[in-house]
Motif scaffolding. Sequence first.
Motif, PDB file in Angstrom:
ATOM      1  N   ARG A   1     -34.035 -38.942 -20.159  1.00  0.00           N
ATOM      2  CA  ARG A   1     -35.419 -38.755 -20.593  1.00  0.00           C
ATOM      3  C   ARG A   1     -36.334 -39.858 -20.048  1.00  0.00           C
ATOM      4  O   ARG A   1     -37.467 -39.587 -19.633  1.00  0.00           O
ATOM      5  N   ASP A   2     -35.838 -41.109 -20.034  1.00  0.00           N
ATOM      6  CA  ASP A   2     -36.650 -42.213 -19.529  1.00  0.00           C
ATOM      7  C   ASP A   2     -36.985 -42.009 -18.058  1.00  0.00           C
ATOM      8  O   ASP A   2     -38.120 -42.260 -17.622  1.00  0.00           O
ATOM      9  N   LEU A   3     -35.999 -41.569 -17.285  1.00  0.00           N
ATOM     10  CA  LEU A   3     -36.224 -41.344 -15.860  1.00  0.00           C
ATOM     11  C   LEU A   3     -37.148 -40.155 -15.634  1.00  0.00           C
ATOM     12  O   LEU A   3     -38.099 -40.223 -14.853  1.00  0.00           O
ATOM     13  N   PHE A   4     -36.886 -39.060 -16.350  1.00  0.00           N
ATOM     14  CA  PHE A   4     -37.585 -37.800 -16.114  1.00  0.00           C
ATOM     15  C   PHE A   4     -39.059 -37.886 -16.487  1.00  0.00           C
ATOM     16  O   PHE A   4     -39.913 -37.262 -15.843  1.00  0.00           O
ATOM     17  N   TYR A   5     -39.375 -38.664 -17.519  1.00  0.00           N
ATOM     18  CA  TYR A   5     -40.757 -38.734 -18.003  1.00  0.00           C
ATOM     19  C   TYR A   5     -41.522 -39.954 -17.489  1.00  0.00           C
ATOM     20  O   TYR A   5     -42.652 -40.179 -17.899  1.00  0.00           O
ATOM     21  N   ASN A   6     -40.915 -40.715 -16.606  1.00  0.00           N
ATOM     22  CA  ASN A   6     -41.606 -41.874 -16.042  1.00  0.00           C
ATOM     23  C   ASN A   6     -42.779 -41.401 -15.182  1.00  0.00           C
ATOM     24  O   ASN A   6     -42.591 -40.645 -14.221  1.00  0.00           O
ATOM     25  N   PRO A   7     -44.008 -41.823 -15.485  1.00  0.00           N
ATOM     26  CA  PRO A   7     -45.174 -41.335 -14.740  1.00  0.00           C
ATOM     27  C   PRO A   7     -45.218 -41.796 -13.289  1.00  0.00           C
ATOM     28  O   PRO A   7     -45.984 -41.250 -12.488  1.00  0.00           O
ATOM     29  N   ASN A   8     -44.385 -42.790 -12.945  1.00  0.00           N
ATOM     30  CA  ASN A   8     -44.345 -43.261 -11.558  1.00  0.00           C
ATOM     31  C   ASN A   8     -43.391 -42.441 -10.689  1.00  0.00           C
ATOM     32  O   ASN A   8     -43.271 -42.710  -9.486  1.00  0.00           O
ATOM     33  N   HIS A   9     -42.711 -41.476 -11.321  1.00  0.00           N
ATOM     34  CA  HIS A   9     -41.774 -40.638 -10.586  1.00  0.00           C
ATOM     35  C   HIS A   9     -42.348 -39.226 -10.445  1.00  0.00           C
ATOM     36  O   HIS A   9     -42.958 -38.693 -11.379  1.00  0.00           O
ATOM     37  N   LEU A  10     -42.125 -38.624  -9.281  1.00  0.00           N
ATOM     38  CA  LEU A  10     -42.575 -37.263  -9.014  1.00  0.00           C
ATOM     39  C   LEU A  10     -41.362 -36.409  -8.684  1.00  0.00           C
ATOM     40  O   LEU A  10     -40.557 -36.778  -7.819  1.00  0.00           O
ATOM     41  N   PHE A  11     -41.230 -35.261  -9.367  1.00  0.00           N
ATOM     42  CA  PHE A  11     -40.063 -34.413  -9.179  1.00  0.00           C
ATOM     43  C   PHE A  11     -40.449 -33.002  -8.756  1.00  0.00           C
ATOM     44  O   PHE A  11     -41.525 -32.498  -9.102  1.00  0.00           O
ATOM     45  N   GLY A  12     -39.540 -32.391  -8.011  1.00  0.00           N
ATOM     46  CA  GLY A  12     -39.649 -30.988  -7.676  1.00  0.00           C
ATOM     47  C   GLY A  12     -38.369 -30.283  -8.082  1.00  0.00           C
ATOM     48  O   GLY A  12     -37.268 -30.846  -7.952  1.00  0.00           O
ATOM     49  N   MET A  13     -38.483 -29.074  -8.602  1.00  0.00           N
ATOM     50  CA  MET A  13     -37.307 -28.312  -9.014  1.00  0.00           C
ATOM     51  C   MET A  13     -36.855 -27.415  -7.867  1.00  0.00           C
ATOM     52  O   MET A  13     -37.639 -26.658  -7.299  1.00  0.00           O
ATOM     53  N   VAL A  14     -35.570 -27.523  -7.545  1.00  0.00           N
ATOM     54  CA  VAL A  14     -34.968 -26.678  -6.516  1.00  0.00           C
ATOM     55  C   VAL A  14     -34.440 -25.426  -7.203  1.00  0.00           C
ATOM     56  O   VAL A  14     -33.641 -25.518  -8.145  1.00  0.00           O
TER      57      VAL A  14
ATOM     58  N   ILE B   1     -32.689 -30.691  -8.329  1.00  0.00           N
ATOM     59  CA  ILE B   1     -33.925 -31.448  -8.421  1.00  0.00           C
ATOM     60  C   ILE B   1     -34.027 -32.421  -7.247  1.00  0.00           C
ATOM     61  O   ILE B   1     -33.013 -32.941  -6.759  1.00  0.00           O
ATOM     62  N   VAL B   2     -35.244 -32.632  -6.769  1.00  0.00           N
ATOM     63  CA  VAL B   2     -35.538 -33.665  -5.778  1.00  0.00           C
ATOM     64  C   VAL B   2     -36.647 -34.533  -6.351  1.00  0.00           C
ATOM     65  O   VAL B   2     -37.450 -34.071  -7.169  1.00  0.00           O
ATOM     66  N   GLY B   3     -36.684 -35.786  -5.954  1.00  0.00           N
ATOM     67  CA  GLY B   3     -37.676 -36.671  -6.544  1.00  0.00           C
ATOM     68  C   GLY B   3     -38.101 -37.805  -5.635  1.00  0.00           C
ATOM     69  O   GLY B   3     -37.348 -38.212  -4.741  1.00  0.00           O
ATOM     70  N   PHE B   4     -39.315 -38.265  -5.862  1.00  0.00           N
ATOM     71  CA  PHE B   4     -39.799 -39.505  -5.281  1.00  0.00           C
ATOM     72  C   PHE B   4     -39.993 -40.484  -6.428  1.00  0.00           C
ATOM     73  O   PHE B   4     -40.874 -40.296  -7.272  1.00  0.00           O
ATOM     74  N   LEU B   5     -39.162 -41.510  -6.477  1.00  0.00           N
ATOM     75  CA  LEU B   5     -39.211 -42.490  -7.555  1.00  0.00           C
ATOM     76  C   LEU B   5     -40.051 -43.696  -7.146  1.00  0.00           C
ATOM     77  O   LEU B   5     -40.135 -44.042  -5.968  1.00  0.00           O
ATOM     78  N   ASN B   6     -40.656 -44.306  -8.155  1.00  0.00           N
ATOM     79  CA  ASN B   6     -41.460 -45.517  -7.951  1.00  0.00           C
ATOM     80  C   ASN B   6     -42.470 -45.314  -6.824  1.00  0.00           C
ATOM     81  O   ASN B   6     -42.604 -46.146  -5.921  1.00  0.00           O
ATOM     82  N   ARG B   7     -43.182 -44.222  -6.931  1.00  0.00           N
ATOM     83  CA  ARG B   7     -44.173 -43.906  -5.892  1.00  0.00           C
ATOM     84  C   ARG B   7     -45.269 -44.959  -5.884  1.00  0.00           C
ATOM     85  O   ARG B   7     -45.936 -45.197  -6.888  1.00  0.00           O
ATOM     86  N   ASP B   8     -45.425 -45.586  -4.747  1.00  0.00           N
ATOM     87  CA  ASP B   8     -46.397 -46.663  -4.557  1.00  0.00           C
ATOM     88  C   ASP B   8     -47.503 -46.110  -3.661  1.00  0.00           C
ATOM     89  O   ASP B   8     -47.377 -46.100  -2.436  1.00  0.00           O
ATOM     90  N   GLN B   9     -48.579 -45.649  -4.272  1.00  0.00           N
ATOM     91  CA  GLN B   9     -49.620 -44.990  -3.502  1.00  0.00           C
ATOM     92  C   GLN B   9     -50.394 -45.968  -2.620  1.00  0.00           C
ATOM     93  O   GLN B   9     -50.833 -45.605  -1.524  1.00  0.00           O
ATOM     94  N   SER B  10     -50.562 -47.194  -3.058  1.00  0.00           N
ATOM     95  CA  SER B  10     -51.325 -48.160  -2.261  1.00  0.00           C
ATOM     96  C   SER B  10     -50.603 -48.518  -0.967  1.00  0.00           C
ATOM     97  O   SER B  10     -51.235 -48.751   0.075  1.00  0.00           O
ATOM     98  N   ASN B  11     -49.274 -48.554  -1.010  1.00  0.00           N
ATOM     99  CA  ASN B  11     -48.492 -48.876   0.181  1.00  0.00           C
ATOM    100  C   ASN B  11     -47.862 -47.643   0.832  1.00  0.00           C
ATOM    101  O   ASN B  11     -47.216 -47.754   1.876  1.00  0.00           O
ATOM    102  N   GLY B  12     -48.022 -46.483   0.193  1.00  0.00           N
ATOM    103  CA  GLY B  12     -47.531 -45.242   0.778  1.00  0.00           C
ATOM    104  C   GLY B  12     -46.027 -45.177   0.909  1.00  0.00           C
ATOM    105  O   GLY B  12     -45.507 -44.782   1.959  1.00  0.00           O
ATOM    106  N   ARG B  13     -45.309 -45.522  -0.158  1.00  0.00           N
ATOM    107  CA  ARG B  13     -43.850 -45.493  -0.078  1.00  0.00           C
ATOM    108  C   ARG B  13     -43.258 -44.990  -1.398  1.00  0.00           C
ATOM    109  O   ARG B  13     -43.903 -45.048  -2.454  1.00  0.00           O
TER     110      ARG B  13
END
Length: 231
Positions: A111-124, A134-146
């Motif tokens: 639940r902690d991982l899934f609901y973290n607002p810094n993570h973006l997920f897509g359902m396969v 599921i696929v995900g981008f964790l710790n999305r850093d928009q200012s640095n693009g990573r």
Amino acid sequence: MSREDIDKKFTRESILKIISNELAGLNLSTDDYIQVANSVLDSALVGENGTDGSPRAVPKAVTRLPIVTDDLIIRACDREQDYPCFEKWTQDDRGKEFLLSRLEDNVEHPRDLFYNPNHLFGMVCEISGNPIGIVGFLNRDQSNGRAELRKLIGEPSLRGRGLGKKASRLWVSYGLNALNLRKIYLYTFDSNLRNIRINEELGFRLEGVFREEHVVGGVPRDILRMSLLRS
């Protein structure tokens, strides 16, 4: 020596070290070693072609969700609707790897991982719409693009069919083209040869090695960090 030559050198040395470590404890005969060498050579000769020798198809740039192909769909994640599937998928050993922070050696609660607002997920999903992973981008850093890439085919009966690799390729394209990520990275154990090979086929290259970072089953293991840069 160019940066590309350095990357190739470190990748080659890391792979050779991994293979050597894995084979050392198997008490193989000379014939066994020859068979292993032939298998590696066969794989190398395939090069950038598919397993049947035909050129790999280059996917079009993915710019929006859902992503629809002939055999799967990747849609935006609905956290309330999709959490029960995610929680179920993360109960076995493969699923728990999705929750594992390689550097901190910490398994997060689903639940902690899934609901973290810094993570973006897509359902396969299967083409029928049934979620399978599921696929995900964790710790999305928009200012640095990573962001960190993670992927999981949650249904055990569907693993090993190439769906995870295909979903990852599409999700990476989405990250580069729709999310404007400049850099996508991931972590993997040095012993996971299949995963390393798949990552390389997706365009990831070795970025660094955390030497003997974790002890697994009493054996110190290296953690590899691999990354893909937008060209």
